[in-house]
Design an enzyme around this catalytic site. Sequence first.
Site, PDB file in Angstrom:
ATOM      1  CE  LYS A  32      -3.945  -0.492   4.802  1.00  0.00           C
ATOM      2  NZ  LYS A  32      -5.233   0.111   5.198  1.00  0.00           N
ATOM      3  CG  HIS A  73      -2.131  -0.850   1.092  1.00  0.00           C
ATOM      4  ND1 HIS A  73      -2.135  -2.179   1.438  1.00  0.00           N
ATOM      5  CD2 HIS A  73      -3.387  -0.582   0.633  1.00  0.00           C
ATOM      6  CE1 HIS A  73      -3.334  -2.694   1.206  1.00  0.00           C
ATOM      7  NE2 HIS A  73      -4.113  -1.757   0.713  1.00  0.00           N
TER       8      HIS A  73
END
Length: 255
Positions: A148, A144
Amino acid sequence: MIRVGVFGASGRVGKLLLEDLKETKDMSVSSVYVRNSLDFSIDPSILVSSDMKSFLNACDIVIDFSLPEACETLLEVAMKTPKPLVIGTTGLNTHQLNLLKQASEIMPVLYATNMSLGVALLNKLVYQASAALEGFDIEIVEMHHRHKKDAPSGTALTLSESAAAGRGLNLDKVRISGRDGNIGERTKDEIAVMALRGGDIVGRHTVGFYNDGEFIELNHTATSRNTFSKGAIRAGSWLADKEAGLYTISDCLEL
Ligand code: NAD
C-alpha cells in the site's frame, strides 16, 4: 446492459473487478484503460486503449481503482467527456479532491475511500460513539499489506472525519499521525491515526474510545478484496442513472 469502463484494470482490485463483472447481471466490461499493454488476456470484444477519450466514449460508467495522479488525469478528461464515475482511489490531495468536486457538478460521481458495507456502517457507529462518549480519548489504528502506497489509509481518514464530526471538532486541528520522543501528555481533543504495514493484510481498522476504567473498540476487518470490487459494482449500478452530484457509499446503501 450497463457498459463499464475499468480504470486501473491491472491492479490488485482492478483484476478482481474484471472477474466479478463477468458474473454480474446487467453489467459488462466494455473498455479498459491501459498505460502500456495488459499482461493478461481479455475478451477480444473489450476495448483496451491508452487513449482516455476512446476509453470513455466506449463505456456508460467508469469504475476507478488506480493511483492519485492517474485518477487526476481521468477526472480532467472526463470533464470533457462526462460519464458517471465511481472513484475508489485513495490518497487524493487537495487539488485532486477539488477536481473531483468540480467533476461532480457536471456528472454523477460516487467517491468512497472504502466500498464495503461494513465500513459504511462503521462510519455511522463512530459518529454516534464519538458524540455519545464525551471525554473518551479517540485513537485510530489501521493495518494494510506491505504494497500500500498511501498512509494513513483513506478509510482511516474518513473514520477520523466521522469521529471529529461527532464531537464538532475541526479534524485538521486535532489529527496527528505519529508520536515519537518526549512529546508530553496526550492533549484532550487529539485524534491519532496510526498506520501499520505488513504482509498481505487486506485492510483492518480499529477505532478506539478510551476512558478511565473502560474502553470500547470498534473494529472492521476486510478478509477479501472482492468486498471492494463487489461494492464498487453495486455503486456503479446505483450511480448509472443519477443526476450530476457528489455521492457517498452511504447514499448508495441508503444508510
Ligand atoms: P495497485 O497498485 O495494485 O493498482 C493500481 C492500478 O493503477 C494499476 O492497474 C496501474 O496500472 C494503474 N495505474 C497506476 N498509475 C497509472 C497511470 N498514471 N495511469 C493509468 N493507470 C495507472 O493498487 P490497488 O491495491 O488495486 O489499489 C488501487 C487504489 O484503490 C489505491 O488507491 C488503493 O488505496 C485504493 N483502494 C480503495 C478501496 C476502496 O474500497 N475504495 C479498496 C482497496 C484499495
